[in-house]
Design an enzyme around this catalytic site. Structure first.
Site, PDB file in Angstrom:
ATOM      1  N   LYS A 109      47.769  79.438  42.627  1.00 48.40           N
ATOM      2  CA  LYS A 109      48.040  80.706  41.942  1.00 48.40           C
ATOM      3  C   LYS A 109      46.822  81.174  41.154  1.00 48.40           C
ATOM      4  O   LYS A 109      46.867  82.179  40.461  1.00 48.40           O
ATOM      5  CB  LYS A 109      49.252  80.559  41.041  1.00 48.40           C
ATOM      6  CG  LYS A 109      50.454  80.087  41.856  1.00 48.40           C
ATOM      7  CD  LYS A 109      51.774  80.521  41.376  1.00 48.40           C
ATOM      8  CE  LYS A 109      52.837  80.100  42.377  1.00 48.40           C
ATOM      9  NZ  LYS A 109      54.092  79.746  41.758  1.00 48.40           N
ATOM     10  N   CYS A 169      63.530  80.853  43.025  1.00 44.93           N
ATOM     11  CA  CYS A 169      63.697  79.578  42.320  1.00 44.93           C
ATOM     12  C   CYS A 169      64.071  79.814  40.860  1.00 44.93           C
ATOM     13  O   CYS A 169      63.642  79.072  39.960  1.00 44.93           O
ATOM     14  CB  CYS A 169      62.433  78.720  42.417  1.00 44.93           C
ATOM     15  SG  CYS A 169      62.078  78.152  44.087  1.00 44.93           S
ATOM     16  N   ASP A 191      54.404  76.266  30.772  1.00 46.82           N
ATOM     17  CA  ASP A 191      54.249  76.462  32.218  1.00 46.82           C
ATOM     18  C   ASP A 191      53.399  77.709  32.425  1.00 46.82           C
ATOM     19  O   ASP A 191      53.875  78.833  32.285  1.00 46.82           O
ATOM     20  CB  ASP A 191      55.627  76.624  32.862  1.00 46.82           C
ATOM     21  CG  ASP A 191      55.559  76.969  34.350  1.00 46.82           C
ATOM     22  OD1 ASP A 191      54.435  77.138  34.878  1.00 46.82           O
ATOM     23  OD2 ASP A 191      56.627  77.100  34.968  1.00 46.82           O
TER      24      ASP A 191
END
Length: 602
Positions: A235, A380, A209
């Site tokens: 991002k 998160c 990731d």
């Protein structure tokens, strides 16, 4: 330039780069915008904004299927972006680049497609305790679906993954290791090269990731030798709603489609269908064409303007400066102190003797008034917060366009808020007994009905010109909130669904059959204020009147919804739901008593 304006990295000029980002010249609440939420989304240079606008203004057409000029041009720009991304992360072949809706979508694609083909009952998937929910939940769902097992590498109290424990967790049943390159909540950099080698040694595949990584460091998927690499355009200074899945060609070819529909097929009949070649097999339907073209423009911008070796050094200097300045403030505790760390600063304001704590959401709300944009909450990453026994943190995350001026504005704002909170709490403490040593005090009704109590509050709020004044009023109401004794707080009184810790205890008012009284409390100042509003409207009121009152319309009239985060709005709704549930039970009990009384009389 003053040496407090920016770090001293040679030849790197953050101020010059800032001029490429229109939003950074704007103001927030009348103050210069200090944007420190780059971990959530980065800002966009004018080149990206112009590329998206130009597509819609000059080239808008669907791709891959039509022969007319606009469609051919749109297809060309779309596929050019694929090649740009391929070169940017050094993939071998453009077909190894799959466009998705974001990192989350990319991980779900792998979980669904790779999982369907290669993971079954008794197999194992390994992740770490540092992961974002999007790198946890898809694997949980897959494990539930096929009977696999999810194994978790723990983290230390510094926020470092305990990779020494990884070899013992890998075996011949390990099918996949999925791990972040860089933690979004703590800034920890993970040694993914070591992870990849260990996983490959037992025949497992590896997904990285890279959502937080790609905008700060160079990425070479061939050098890493990872099997999958995922990230989001937003991002990387590109648009939202677009993501990338890199997968080794042989794996992607072996995997079944993720979704069915247009553009991912070779043939379709009612007897069956066959699939298109890569990358189309995984790109069903009309994609976000403008977004992909915007991603290509972002890659062009970064490639032309950013030397990652210099920019990452600059960001690290900025992080060190911010950490040093922030740590000088009493009660500040930095969360996440890994040895290898990128430009993410998570912290909390602890309560100490003589000094109040400040919950993350309240601090973030007050920093917004100072023109500072930070992220608050669990980011998160609930398991990370559980590790540190926290509901959440305040997170400042930096990019190459941030400066020491941004940091100074941020630190000055925190100092101001801490000082103000200390004065306010000291004043309140002089008139309010400690909640652990008092009896439950139920406030008297503010008016004869919820509607009248609401009307009085609406009159008060009508006097305020802006959110800052409303916020100060809410904080004042919260300070005056009737205390809830610690002995009254339990799991039974906990209001589920709130971002902060909220407790609510209620009773039927003595001498009545249908009147509700309650007392509530929270560890968040702003929530105390919201509770005070609910108490003003509902406390001491008849259950039928509570149930008849339109709470949502009331909060809309106060103008609160626009200024509260989704999590905070959901928490407010949870409190109201609890009050209404109690009122419903009381109303049913009262009606039952009346019915029994009537039967006795007859």
């Amino acid at each position: 330039m003053d040496d407090r304006t920016q770090p001293s990295t040679p030849t790197f000029n953050a101020e010059q780069l800032r001029s490429d980002f229109p939003i950074l010249a704007s103001r927030s609440n009348g103050k210069p915008l200090a944007y420190l939420d780059n971990g959530a989304t980065t800002q966009k240079p004018k080149a990206v904004i112009d590329a998206i606008s130009a597509f819609y203004g000059q080239t808008n057409a669907n791709i891959h299927r039509a022969v007319y000029h606009l469609a051919q041009e749109a297809t060309s720009q779309f596929e050019d972006s694929r090649r740009k991304v391929q070169r940017f992360i050094n993939a071998r072949d453009p077909v190894e680049i799959i466009f998705t809706r974001g990192t989350t979508d990319s991980i779900n694609l792998v979980a669904s497609s790779f999982g369907q083909k290669f993971i079954g009952a008794g197999d194992e998937i390994v992740i770490t305790a540092l992961e974002h929910h999007s790198n946890i939940v898809p694997w949980q769902l897959l494990c539930q679906r096929v009977g696999a097992t999810l194994r978790v590498v723990p983290i230390s109290d510094r926020g470092e993954v305990l990779l020494d424990q990884l070899p013992a967790m890998l075996n011949q049943r390990t099918r996949l290791v999925s791990i972040s390159h860089l933690s979004n909540s703590l800034g920890t950099i993970i040694d993914v090269e070591r992870v990849i080698k260990l996983a490959h040694d037992v025949g497992a595949k590896v997904l990285i990731d890279g959502a937080q990584w790609v905008g700060h460091f160079s990425t070479d998927v061939q050098q890493l030798d990872c099997d999958f690499y995922v990230f989001s355009a937003h991002k990387l200074f590109g648009p939202t709603g677009v993501g990338v899945l890199f997968g080794k060609r042989e794996l992607l070819e072996a995997m079944p489609p993720y979704q069915g529909g247009g553009d991912m097929i070779r043939t379709v009949s009612f007897e069956g269908s066959t699939w298109a070649e890569l990358p189309n097999k995984f790109e069903a339907g009309t994609p976000d064409i403008a977004g992909v073209i915007g991603l290509g423009a972002a890659v062009d911008y970064v490639t032309a303007n950013i030397d990652f070796e210099q920019s990452s050094k600059y960001e690290h200097e900025l992080l060190e400066y911010a950490t040093r300045e922030l740590s000088s403030i009493p009660s500040v505790r930095v969360i996440g102190t890994a040895q290898h760390k990128a430009a993410v600063l998570s912290f909390v304001i602890d309560s100490e003797e003589g000094r109040p704590g400040i919950d993350p959401h309240t601090l973030g709300t007050l920093l917004d008034i100072e023109g500072v944009a930070v992220r608050t909450g669990h980011h998160c990453c609930m398991p990370v917060m559980t590790q540190f026994k926290l509901p959440g943190t305040v997170r400042a995350s930096f990019a190459f366009y941030n400066t020491r001026a941004d940091v100074d504005q941020f630190v000055a704002g925190v100092k101001k808020i801490v000082s103000s909170a200390q004065s306010s709490v000291a004043s309140a403490a002089s008139t309010r007994p400690e909640s652990a040593h008092v009896e439950v005090m139920y406030a008297a009704p503010a008016a004869s009905s919820p509607a009248l109590a609401a009307a009085e509050l609406e009159s008060d709020f009508a006097l305020f010109d802006d959110w800052e004044q409303k916020h100060e009023y809410l904080l004042d109401l919260g300070m005056k909130l009737s205390p809830m004794p610690v002995t009254e707080k339990s799991e039974a009184t906990r209001v589920v669904g709130c971002q902060s810790t909220v407790h609510l205890s209620a009773r039927k008012r003595p001498g009545t059959s249908d009147t509700l009284e309650f007392v509530a409390d929270s560890d968040a100042y702003i929530v105390k204020g919201l509770i005070a509003l609910i108490e003003r409207v509902f406390n001491g009121q008849r259950s039928a009147d509570i149930l008849a009152f339109d709470t949502q319309a009331f909060f809309d009239r106060l103008g609160l919804g626009h200024h509260l985060s989704m999590g905070r709005r959901n928490g407010l709704s949870s409190i109201v739901v609890r009050v209404r549930k109690l009122a419903t039970l009381l109303d049913a009990h009262s009606s039952s008593q009346k019915h029994s009384s009537n039967e006795s009389s007859s």
